[in-house]
Enzyme design. Structure first.
Site, PDB file in Angstrom:
ATOM      1  N   HIS A 126      -7.532  -3.458   5.140  1.00 32.47           N
ATOM      2  CA  HIS A 126      -6.791  -2.295   4.979  1.00 32.47           C
ATOM      3  C   HIS A 126      -7.589  -1.567   3.864  1.00 32.47           C
ATOM      4  O   HIS A 126      -7.875  -0.194   4.386  1.00 32.47           O
ATOM      5  CB  HIS A 126      -5.248  -2.340   4.685  1.00 32.47           C
ATOM      6  CG  HIS A 126      -4.546  -0.938   4.192  1.00 32.47           C
ATOM      7  ND1 HIS A 126      -4.919  -0.539   2.981  1.00 32.47           N
ATOM      8  CD2 HIS A 126      -3.857  -0.102   4.735  1.00 32.47           C
ATOM      9  CE1 HIS A 126      -4.238   0.777   2.742  1.00 32.47           C
ATOM     10  NE2 HIS A 126      -3.722   0.868   3.809  1.00 32.47           N
ATOM     11  N   ASN A 127      -7.782  -2.107   2.714  1.00 33.81           N
ATOM     12  CA  ASN A 127      -8.649  -1.107   1.844  1.00 33.81           C
ATOM     13  C   ASN A 127      -9.809  -0.798   2.132  1.00 33.81           C
ATOM     14  O   ASN A 127     -10.363   0.189   1.995  1.00 33.81           O
ATOM     15  CB  ASN A 127      -8.375  -1.661   0.588  1.00 33.81           C
ATOM     16  CG  ASN A 127      -7.091  -1.758  -0.150  1.00 33.81           C
ATOM     17  OD1 ASN A 127      -5.865  -1.522   0.556  1.00 33.81           O
ATOM     18  ND2 ASN A 127      -6.983  -1.629  -1.415  1.00 33.81           N
ATOM     19  N   SER A 173       0.911  -1.260  -0.020  1.00 36.06           N
ATOM     20  CA  SER A 173      -0.024   0.235  -0.072  1.00 36.06           C
ATOM     21  C   SER A 173       0.928   1.423   0.040  1.00 36.06           C
ATOM     22  O   SER A 173       1.879   1.362   0.529  1.00 36.06           O
ATOM     23  CB  SER A 173      -0.984   0.036   1.143  1.00 36.06           C
ATOM     24  OG  SER A 173      -1.631   1.324   1.155  1.00 36.06           O
ATOM     25  N   LYS A 185      -4.236  -6.874   3.771  1.00 40.43           N
ATOM     26  CA  LYS A 185      -4.328  -5.615   2.634  1.00 40.43           C
ATOM     27  C   LYS A 185      -5.736  -5.348   2.286  1.00 40.43           C
ATOM     28  O   LYS A 185      -6.018  -4.186   2.009  1.00 40.43           O
ATOM     29  CB  LYS A 185      -3.467  -5.908   1.382  1.00 40.43           C
ATOM     30  CG  LYS A 185      -3.593  -4.834   0.240  1.00 40.43           C
ATOM     31  CD  LYS A 185      -2.881  -3.464   0.590  1.00 40.43           C
ATOM     32  CE  LYS A 185      -3.383  -2.485  -0.455  1.00 40.43           C
ATOM     33  NZ  LYS A 185      -3.542  -2.469  -1.920  1.00 40.43           N
ATOM     34  N   GLU A 208      -9.870   1.759   4.270  1.00 42.00           N
ATOM     35  CA  GLU A 208      -9.599   2.972   3.758  1.00 42.00           C
ATOM     36  C   GLU A 208     -10.859   3.626   3.292  1.00 42.00           C
ATOM     37  O   GLU A 208     -11.162   4.795   3.348  1.00 42.00           O
ATOM     38  CB  GLU A 208      -8.419   2.683   2.611  1.00 42.00           C
ATOM     39  CG  GLU A 208      -8.331   3.632   1.853  1.00 42.00           C
ATOM     40  CD  GLU A 208      -7.363   3.338   0.602  1.00 42.00           C
ATOM     41  OE1 GLU A 208      -6.301   2.750   0.853  1.00 42.00           O
ATOM     42  OE2 GLU A 208      -7.855   3.431  -0.564  1.00 42.00           O
TER      43      GLU A 208
HETATM   44  P1  NDP Z   1      -1.534  -2.446 -14.054  1.00 32.86           P
HETATM   45  O1  NDP Z   1      -2.377  -2.892 -12.906  1.00 32.86           O
HETATM   46  O2  NDP Z   1      -1.897  -1.370 -14.871  1.00 32.86           O
HETATM   47  O3  NDP Z   1      -0.987  -3.526 -14.709  1.00 32.86           O
HETATM   48  C1  NDP Z   1       0.148  -3.121 -16.007  1.00 32.86           C
HETATM   49  C2  NDP Z   1       1.206  -4.476 -15.796  1.00 32.86           C
HETATM   50  O4  NDP Z   1       0.706  -5.507 -15.894  1.00 32.86           O
HETATM   51  C3  NDP Z   1       1.894  -4.044 -17.069  1.00 32.86           C
HETATM   52  O5  NDP Z   1       3.499  -4.274 -16.615  1.00 32.86           O
HETATM   53  C4  NDP Z   1       1.369  -5.057 -17.970  1.00 32.86           C
HETATM   54  O6  NDP Z   1       2.464  -5.488 -19.124  1.00 32.86           O
HETATM   55  C5  NDP Z   1       1.095  -6.265 -17.267  1.00 32.86           C
HETATM   56  N1  NDP Z   1       0.163  -7.370 -17.823  1.00 32.86           N
HETATM   57  C6  NDP Z   1      -1.057  -7.100 -17.942  1.00 32.86           C
HETATM   58  N2  NDP Z   1      -1.505  -8.202 -18.273  1.00 32.86           N
HETATM   59  C7  NDP Z   1      -0.473  -9.154 -18.627  1.00 32.86           C
HETATM   60  C8  NDP Z   1      -0.214 -10.461 -19.181  1.00 32.86           C
HETATM   61  N3  NDP Z   1      -1.519 -10.909 -19.376  1.00 32.86           N
HETATM   62  N4  NDP Z   1       0.792 -10.853 -19.085  1.00 32.86           N
HETATM   63  C9  NDP Z   1       1.760 -10.306 -18.626  1.00 32.86           C
HETATM   64  N5  NDP Z   1       1.987  -9.013 -17.884  1.00 32.86           N
HETATM   65  C10 NDP Z   1       0.586  -8.410 -18.147  1.00 32.86           C
HETATM   66  O7  NDP Z   1       0.002  -1.675 -13.112  1.00 32.86           O
HETATM   67  P2  NDP Z   1       0.185  -0.962 -12.020  1.00 32.86           P
HETATM   68  O8  NDP Z   1       1.525  -0.869 -11.667  1.00 32.86           O
HETATM   69  O9  NDP Z   1      -0.788   0.068 -11.717  1.00 32.86           O
HETATM   70  O10 NDP Z   1      -0.242  -2.178 -10.852  1.00 32.86           O
HETATM   71  C11 NDP Z   1       0.344  -3.382 -10.910  1.00 32.86           C
HETATM   72  C12 NDP Z   1      -0.266  -4.303  -9.566  1.00 32.86           C
HETATM   73  O11 NDP Z   1       0.047  -3.696  -8.512  1.00 32.86           O
HETATM   74  C13 NDP Z   1      -1.605  -4.333  -9.914  1.00 32.86           C
HETATM   75  O12 NDP Z   1      -2.072  -5.629  -9.346  1.00 32.86           O
HETATM   76  C14 NDP Z   1      -2.330  -3.323  -8.920  1.00 32.86           C
HETATM   77  O13 NDP Z   1      -3.739  -3.819  -8.560  1.00 32.86           O
HETATM   78  C15 NDP Z   1      -1.597  -3.406  -7.658  1.00 32.86           C
HETATM   79  N6  NDP Z   1      -1.482  -2.093  -7.181  1.00 32.86           N
HETATM   80  C16 NDP Z   1      -1.565  -0.978  -7.481  1.00 32.86           C
HETATM   81  C17 NDP Z   1      -1.363   0.033  -6.821  1.00 32.86           C
HETATM   82  C18 NDP Z   1      -1.576   1.476  -7.563  1.00 32.86           C
HETATM   83  O14 NDP Z   1      -1.783   2.490  -6.783  1.00 32.86           O
HETATM   84  N7  NDP Z   1      -1.430   1.784  -8.738  1.00 32.86           N
HETATM   85  C19 NDP Z   1      -1.287   0.134  -5.265  1.00 32.86           C
HETATM   86  C20 NDP Z   1      -0.978  -1.171  -4.840  1.00 32.86           C
HETATM   87  C21 NDP Z   1      -0.860  -2.409  -5.808  1.00 32.86           C
HETATM   88  P3  NDP Z   1       2.414  -4.549 -20.301  1.00 32.86           P
HETATM   89  O15 NDP Z   1       3.148  -3.380 -20.116  1.00 32.86           O
HETATM   90  O16 NDP Z   1       3.235  -5.648 -21.491  1.00 32.86           O
HETATM   91  O17 NDP Z   1       0.963  -4.252 -20.879  1.00 32.86           O
END
Ligand code: NDP
Length: 477
Positions: free
Chosen positions: A186-187, A128, A183, A190
Site C-alpha cells: 500500500h505504501n 493507514s 500495508k 502511495e
Molecule cells: P512514534 O512512532 O513516534 O512512537 C512513539 C511511541 O513509541 C511512544 O508511545 C513511545 O513511548 C513509544 N516507544 C518508543 N520506544 C519505546 C520503547 N523502547 N519501549 C516502549 N515504548 C517505546 O509514534 P506514532 O504514534 O507516530 O506511531 C506509532 C506506530 O504507528 C509506529 O510504528 C508508526 O510507524 C506507526 N504508524 C504511524 C502513522 C502515522 O501517521 N504517524 C501511520 C500508521 C502507522 P514514550 O512516550 O515513552 O516515548
C-alpha cells in the site's frame, strides 16, 4: 468493569486509536512507557468514553478482559520487540497481541512464530490513514490467525473507515505477516501515486506554464472525475496554500528534498527478491532519493538542456487534458505492478490473499483511497484469475483511449527537459508487456557468448549453447 481492549503506546497514533475505540463504546485500557502521556490522554479526552489508565505493564494486563486483546502502537523495530518482551510473560494462552506499528512483515512473521509457540496470537496489523484516520476511521489490514480475527474482527470493523457502500475497510488479510506485507505494498503504491502527481504538477508548471494556484484548480477539477482521490484532493489544497511569511506559493518556499521512512524502499527491495517489476514504485523511491542529493544537483545545474518553448493558452489547456490522461494511465500501471507484487508475495508465503478484498479495504480511510479502487475490486472479483489489471477489459479500453495523449506528454516532457520518470516507466512497462518480441533474446545471446549460460529456442524444447569461440555450431546441453 474489565477493558475490552488495551493500547500501549500513546503517541499520536495510539492515542487517536484509543479515542476511536472509546467513542465506539469500548472500555479501553491505556498504557505508555512514559506515564505522563497516559495521564494527558485521560485529562484531555477522558470524557469521550471509558478509559482505564495503568502505569505498570502488570496493571495494564490485569485491566483487560480475557482473552486479552492488547494493541501495541510504539515505534517500529527494537521498541516493538522490547514491549513484546515486557508483556508476553504476563499473558495467557489465547490472548491476542495486535501490533499496529509499521513493522516489516518479516519481523512480524518472526514475532508471530515465537508467540504462537507460547499460545499467544500475534496479529501484525497495517493501519493507514495517519493521525486523522486513527481517530475517525483508518483502513485496517490485520494478519495473524483466523481464530484471532473471529474475536477481534467485529471491534476493528466498528472503528474502521467505511467505504461509500458502507462496508468497513478491514478484512482478515491472511496469516502471520500478511497484513504488514499488504500495508507495505500500500505504501509503495502511495509513493508511486505521489510521484505521478508530482510529475503532473511539474509538467503543468514547466511545460504548460501554469502558476500553482491555477494548477490547484486543475487538480480540483480532476478530483471530480475518475481521478477522484484523497491524494488529488490534498494536492489541490497544498498547491493553493500561500506562505504567510513571504506571501509566495507555499510549494515554492518548501525545500525540494523529499524524505522517506522506508516502506517504499521495502516494497522495492522485496520486489527485487520476488522478481516482480515494480518499476513505477522504484522510480518513485529513486526520485525521492535523487531530490536529496543536493551537492550532486548543485554540481549538475549548469548541464545543457533544451531551449524552452512557451505554449499558447489553448495549447496549454489541451496539454493539461493530456496530462490527465497520462496520469490516469500511469496510475493504472502502478496499481497493476503493486497488485502483481501482492500476488507474488501471496504465492511465496502461501497467504492465499484475496486481491479484490484488499482493493475493497483501501476504498476508505487510507492515504491511497480513491473511487478507482472500487473498479479494481470489481476487476478482481469478476475474474479471480485475472492475469493483471491491464487484462481487465475496462482498464484496457481506458488505456487504449489514453495512450496517444500519454505518449504526447512524454514527448513534450523529453523535448522540454522536464523529468517524468514515473510516467515514462509506466509507459515502458505497458509497451514491454504488449510487445511481440523483447530484446531479452539478445540478452540471452550475450549471456551465452560470454558465460556459456545457455538459452532456450522458440522452435524446440531444451537448453542450447553456441560454440562462440569455435565454429559457432550449436550444441544441446
Ligand atoms: P512514534 O512512532 O513516534 O512512537 C512513539 C511511541 O513509541 C511512544 O508511545 C513511545 O513511548 C513509544 N516507544 C518508543 N520506544 C519505546 C520503547 N523502547 N519501549 C516502549 N515504548 C517505546 O509514534 P506514532 O504514534 O507516530 O506511531 C506509532 C506506530 O504507528 C509506529 O510504528 C508508526 O510507524 C506507526 N504508524 C504511524 C502513522 C502515522 O501517521 N504517524 C501511520 C500508521 C502507522 P514514550 O512516550 O515513552 O516515548
Amino acid at each position: 468493569t474489565p477493558a475490552q481492549i488495551g493500547i500501549s503506546g500513546l503517541a499520536v497514533m495510539g492515542r487517536n486509536l484509543a479515542r476511536n475505540f472509546a467513542r465506539n463504546g469500548y472500555a479501553v485500557a491505556l498504557h505508555n512507557r512514559t506515564p505522563a502521556r497516559t495521564r494527558e490522554l485521560v485529562d484531555e479526552f477522558g470524557h469521550e468514553g471509558a478509559f482505564v489508565p495503568a502505569e505498570s505493564a502488570e496493571d495494564f494486563v490485569a485491566a483487560l478482559e480475557r482473552p486479552r486483546r492488547l494493541v501495541i502502537m510504539v515505534k517500529a523495530g527494537d521498541p516493538t520487540d522490547a514491549v513484546i518482551r515486557e508483556f508476553a510473560p504476563l499473558l495467557d494462552t489465547g490472548d491476542v497481541i495486535i501490533d499496529g506499528g509499521n513493522a516489516h512483515f518479516a519481523d512480524t512473521r518472526r514475532r508471530e512464530l515465537e508467540l504462537r509457540e507460547q499460545g499467544i496470537h500475534f496479529v501484525g496489523t497495517g493501519i493507514s490513514g495517519g493521525e486523522e484516520g486513527a481517530l475517525r476511521g483508518p483502513s485496517i489490514m490485520p494478519g495473524g490467525s483466523a481464530e484471532s480475527y473471529a474475536s477481534l474482527g467485529p471491534m476493528l470493523e466498528k472503528i474502521a473507515a467505511k467505504a461509500d457502500d458502507g462496508a468497513p475497510c478491514v478484512t482478515h488479510v491472511g496469516a502471520d505477516g500478511a497484513g504488514h506485507f499488504v500495508k507495505m505494498v500500500h505504501n509503495g503504491i502511495e509513493y508511486a501515486d505521489m510521484q505521478l502527481i508530482g510529475e503532473a504538477y511539474q509538467l503543468l508548471r514547466d511545460v504548460a506554464g501554469y502558476p500553482p494556484k491555477e494548477i490547484a484548480g486543475i487538480f480540483r477539477a480532476w478530483n471530480t472525475g475518475r481521478l477522484d482521490s484523497y491524494l488529488i484532493e490534498i494536492t489541490a489544497e497544498v498547491l493553493s496554500h500561500v506562505d504567510a511569511a513571504t506571501e509566495r506559493p507555499f510549494v515554492d518556499v518548501v525545500a525540494d528534498q523529499a524524505e522517506q521512512k522506508g516502506t517504499g524502499r521495502w516494497t522495492v527491495q522485496l520486489a527485487l527478491e520476488l522478481g516482480v517489476p515494480v518499476s513505477g514504485i522504484a522510480e518513485a523511491v529513486f526520485a525521492r532519493s535523487l531530490s536529496g542529493h543536493t551537492a550532486l544537483r548543485e554540481a549538475s545545474r549548469g548541464l545543457a538542456g533544451p531551449t524552452p518553448r512557451a505554449l499558447g493558452e489553448a495549447e496549454a489547456a489541451r496539454f493539461a487534458d493530456r496530462v490527465e490522461q497520462a496520469l490516469y494511465a500511469s496510475k493504472i500501471v502502478s496499481y497493476t505492478q503493486g497488485f502483481h507484487e501482492i500476488a507474488a508475495g501471496s504465492a511465496q508465503y502461501d497467504w492465499r490473499l484475496d486481491l479484490g478484498a484488499i482493493a475493497a479495504i483501501w476504498r476508505g480511510g487510507c492515504i491511497i483511497r480513491a473511487a478507482f479502487l472500487d473498479r479494481i475490486r470489481a476487476a478482481h472479483d469478476n475474474r479471480p484469475d485475472l492475469p493483471s489489471l491491464l487484462s481487465d477489459d475496462e482498464f484496457a479500453e481506458e488505456i487504449a483511449e489514453a495512450q496517444d495523449d500519454w505518449r504526447a506528454v512524454l514527448v513534450a516532457a523529453t523535448e522540454q527537459g522536464v523529468p517524468a520518470p514515473g510516467f515514462a516507466a509506466a509507459l515502458a512497462y505497458y509497451d514491454a508487456l504488449r510487445a511481440e518480441r523483447l530484446p531479452a533474446a539478445l540478452t540471452q545471446g550475450q549471456r551465452d557468448f560470454f558465460g556459456a549460460h545457455t538459452y532456450r529456442r522458440t522452435d524446440r524444447e531444451g537448453a542450447f549453447h553456441t560454440l562462440w569461440g569455435g565454429d559457432r555450431s550449436e550444441v544441446e546441453v
